[in-house]
Design a protein around this motif. Sequence first.
Motif, PDB file in Angstrom:
ATOM      1  N   THR A  78      13.424 149.055  46.838  1.00 47.46           N
ATOM      2  CA  THR A  78      14.345 149.169  46.020  1.00 47.46           C
ATOM      3  C   THR A  78      14.098 149.602  44.837  1.00 47.46           C
ATOM      4  O   THR A  78      12.589 149.936  44.396  1.00 47.46           O
ATOM      5  N   PRO A  79      14.798 150.143  43.904  1.00 48.96           N
ATOM      6  CA  PRO A  79      14.540 150.622  42.571  1.00 48.96           C
ATOM      7  C   PRO A  79      13.635 149.560  41.659  1.00 48.96           C
ATOM      8  O   PRO A  79      14.076 148.358  42.327  1.00 48.96           O
ATOM      9  N   TRP A  80      13.039 149.905  40.741  1.00 58.01           N
ATOM     10  CA  TRP A  80      12.274 148.858  39.871  1.00 58.01           C
ATOM     11  C   TRP A  80      13.399 148.447  38.828  1.00 58.01           C
ATOM     12  O   TRP A  80      14.065 149.223  38.202  1.00 58.01           O
ATOM     13  N   ARG A  81      13.407 147.332  38.889  1.00 55.69           N
ATOM     14  CA  ARG A  81      14.171 146.437  37.649  1.00 55.69           C
ATOM     15  C   ARG A  81      13.102 146.426  36.661  1.00 55.69           C
ATOM     16  O   ARG A  81      12.157 145.866  36.728  1.00 55.69           O
ATOM     17  N   THR A  82      13.371 146.966  35.264  1.00 55.02           N
ATOM     18  CA  THR A  82      12.669 147.203  34.345  1.00 55.02           C
ATOM     19  C   THR A  82      12.840 146.713  33.018  1.00 55.02           C
ATOM     20  O   THR A  82      13.984 146.899  32.520  1.00 55.02           O
ATOM     21  N   ALA A  83      11.765 146.216  32.360  1.00 57.44           N
ATOM     22  CA  ALA A  83      11.997 145.658  30.878  1.00 57.44           C
ATOM     23  C   ALA A  83      10.743 146.110  30.318  1.00 57.44           C
ATOM     24  O   ALA A  83       9.402 146.125  30.236  1.00 57.44           O
ATOM     25  N   ILE A  84      11.057 146.939  29.280  1.00 57.50           N
ATOM     26  CA  ILE A  84      10.158 147.700  28.119  1.00 57.50           C
ATOM     27  C   ILE A  84      10.020 146.610  27.167  1.00 57.50           C
ATOM     28  O   ILE A  84      11.089 145.921  26.655  1.00 57.50           O
ATOM     29  N   VAL A  85       8.958 146.171  26.911  1.00 54.92           N
ATOM     30  CA  VAL A  85       8.695 144.874  26.089  1.00 54.92           C
ATOM     31  C   VAL A  85       7.695 145.371  25.000  1.00 54.92           C
ATOM     32  O   VAL A  85       6.632 145.685  25.198  1.00 54.92           O
ATOM     33  N   GLY A  86       7.961 144.979  23.848  1.00 55.56           N
ATOM     34  CA  GLY A  86       7.076 145.038  22.583  1.00 55.56           C
ATOM     35  C   GLY A  86       7.663 145.297  21.375  1.00 55.56           C
ATOM     36  O   GLY A  86       8.951 144.929  21.068  1.00 55.56           O
ATOM     37  N   GLY A  87       6.684 145.565  20.360  1.00 54.59           N
ATOM     38  CA  GLY A  87       7.404 145.978  19.064  1.00 54.59           C
ATOM     39  C   GLY A  87       8.536 147.315  19.428  1.00 54.59           C
ATOM     40  O   GLY A  87       8.263 148.035  20.289  1.00 54.59           O
ATOM     41  N   LEU A  88       9.087 147.724  18.140  1.00 56.43           N
ATOM     42  CA  LEU A  88      10.018 149.031  18.258  1.00 56.43           C
ATOM     43  C   LEU A  88       9.082 150.040  18.517  1.00 56.43           C
ATOM     44  O   LEU A  88       9.606 151.123  19.207  1.00 56.43           O
ATOM     45  N   ASP A  89       7.913 150.138  17.924  1.00 58.38           N
ATOM     46  CA  ASP A  89       6.982 151.304  17.872  1.00 58.38           C
ATOM     47  C   ASP A  89       6.687 151.429  19.843  1.00 58.38           C
ATOM     48  O   ASP A  89       6.796 152.537  20.225  1.00 58.38           O
TER      49      ASP A  89
END
Length: 911
Positions: A270-281
């Motif tokens: 299936t497609p990747w369920r994705t969470a980009i995580v970190g500071g705004l930069d």
Amino acid sequence: MGRRWQRARRAVAGVAVAALASGGLAVAAAAPSAAEQGAASGWTVAGPGGSALSAELGLDADGDLRLAVDRGGAPVLLPGRLGIRTDQHDLTTGLRFTGRTDRTVHESYRMTTGKRLQRSATMREATLTFTGADGARLGVVVRVSTDGVAYRYQLDGPGQVTVEQEASTFEVPTDAKAWVQPYQPSYETERTETTAGAANEAKPATCDGDTCSFGYPTLFAVGGTYVLLTEADVDGRYSGSHLDHQAGSSSYHVALADGAAVTAPGPLATPWRTAIVGGLDTVVGSTLVDDLAPPSQVKDTSWIRPGVDDWSWLSDGNSPGNVDRQKDFVDYAAAHGLEYTLVDAGWQASWVPELVRYARARGVDVLLWFDWNDLRTQAQRDAWLPKVKAWGVAGVKVDYMYSDSQSTFQWYDAILKDTAKLKLMIDFHGATIPRGLQRTWPQVMSVEAVRGEENGQNPTRDIFLAFTRNVVGSMDYTPTWFSRPGRQDTAARELALPVVFESGWTSLGDKPEGFATQPVAEDYLDQLPTTWDETRLVSGGPEQQAAGDRQVVMARRSGDRWFLGGILAGTGDTMKAPLGFLGKGPWLLETVEDTPGADGGGQLRRTVRTVTSADTLTVAAADNGGFAALACPALKGRTDCDEKVVTAPATTLTLDPSSATAAPGTSVAVDARFTLPQGDALHLVHMTVDRGRLPAGWSASGPDVTAGSLPAGKVLDGHWTVTVGKDQPGGTVEVPVWAEYANPAGKGAPPVHVEQVVTVAIPLHGTVYASDQPFLTETNGWGPVERDRSNGETGAQDGGPLTIDGTVYAKGLGMNADARVDIDVQGRCTRFEARVGVDDEVAGQGSVTFTVLGDGRQLAASDVVRGGQPAVELTADVTGVHTLALVVGDGGDGKNFDHADWGLAQLSCAD
């Protein structure tokens, strides 16, 4: 599940964590014993190289699988359900752990577009396998990088797989600040700032009872950490998805497009369920969505050329239908070193080839807009795409898809293969968000999926876009409409937008006269690249500042030059940009800002000063204001950062003859003269007849002509003999002759292409069908005039067979009142005949009239013909006629359902 559950999982998963820490490429855990299966209920996947991120997975007593995300040991995403249900197996509950393998994944690749051309990413991956209550197997692949966490499901069963639903859910603390966009497949709704629990309170139109739908990417602030939720690697194997949220809850559930099941051949990932995580930069700089996408399907990318275009439709809506006005935009692009001009809805096939020749001789390539209904089927694409490629069009902009369905993604797959094969670049408008598409298909220059400049202005929206939509891929926002009536921002802010927003093709929105009112902006845009070696968030964020405004300052590097764009939404304030991203030594910094005290329509000013990386740029911005800047190393003697704009010189290519008449099997002698009247010599000159574009059966003899250098005033001569094919039907054929030379702009720019055509008239002879002839002019009341098909809908070639009262005609024209086509019949024909009527596709509705004109005189006409009636025979004596016009009227009651067929529509001409 609370933190206690997560701590317990860490203890249980100690062996697995140790395996990850070893850094091996593919460290496989042994199959668990029965005792281990019963004991194991939690697993950790730690990020690479001491990353602060980790994914925590666990099974509860009911066999429900959940995933949480920690950053630096603090929870970011709470445990959310995982699992998938097919038409054969329920793998959302009752799961039993059966094994785990681990490896390190390293991705190193180069992009043609995006926030950074050269990419490198390291991700730790764990594949955990489970068995459902009925014995079916489920693989869950989890990847953790320095900038996020992603997971996907693997179904390894053979044969067809039908996925009915995913249990996939992201759990966000209800008090987390949220920036959400009500879901529509156009992605053109406004984002709002709210909290994760209160997202539904605005009651967007996408709500159904207590459940509301929100589109990707969705941004949350959890403490000092930001989480951007989206998906990656979606194609025709699956559908797109969005997030459903129940009022007041912490759950954001992944919902498939249109609530429909998806079917694909197994095994299925299936497609990747994705969470980009970190500071705004970290969020702004993340390439995770591309890192998760499949590698490029295009080996040779040398023909792919990002760049800036001037786009006439936004500021001058009627211009795409006017070839002379389009030439004004070509001239502007040529004078300012822009790579492209974009011709939007309204162009005519009768003059686009001429416009393309005009543009290419000036070093400008043409991009051409299409309604997707004209490219929806393989037959339509096979008809149109090779044709525009032969015209010399460099790329297409395709509009109005407006769907995340599996069938639409299958269409994306097909047109991407077609355009790659033909070496046509593409921009998707009216489209879904990018999900790693530009890595896999590097000819994709941009994607709309945004409420951009053409949809009205909202300065706050623009701030949100920098931290949401534009993070995941190129964004076709179409900025810089300085002359916009009632503009809501300042000129400096408008100038900053093409730096703040990344797009492989940046479509400038003003007209030449509008740009001319802002010469400082013109100078800055003349320098603007669209590909970047590095991108930095300098300052700002989506939250409101203490002064009541929101700001963002972005810096993008191309070579040794840094471009800065700063925008502000709300009350004017001081904008600060620390310059720590600059290298060592002194730098020249050019800053473009609004004249103090000027309103949004005021003039811009430019200042130049020397700075170092220890300095901070400060700009006093007006309400909804901003600034643009350009920095370069302060080399000795350098007074500014400008690179010279090099344009193509005026050249002359003449053909003798420019037109000729030749019967099948006979020949035409063609002489060509190519000259540079004045200026520096041309280099690597090559002149030829374009044999690849001659019709089947035609040939051309005579050598190509080349010159290593062609000084001003010297003539390059060419001589060829072109032979008409023996089976060539009557009509006209254009024989292209072109000269190319090295582009004086250098930097990998393609050769300048100068082309003219010899128009060869082949006398009409025997039986000639109207549908096989070129149209001198064409108008139609609904969609295009169709050849050998009924009118259908708005797309080209989307009608069915020509059918009148049950009789099918293989040849003919399909029109919709009011309509007209003009055809050159050369004065060689004596009789026209057709079987006319209303096509059966309108089920007995519609009423039309048919008229035949010869050189403006009426030769024949029908009474009103209604749907369901038999075909009417219409004949006319066309002796001596040069221009034949076939006209359809609406029968006096409007054009609805007036699908008019000219069945057969043939001419009897001299032998």
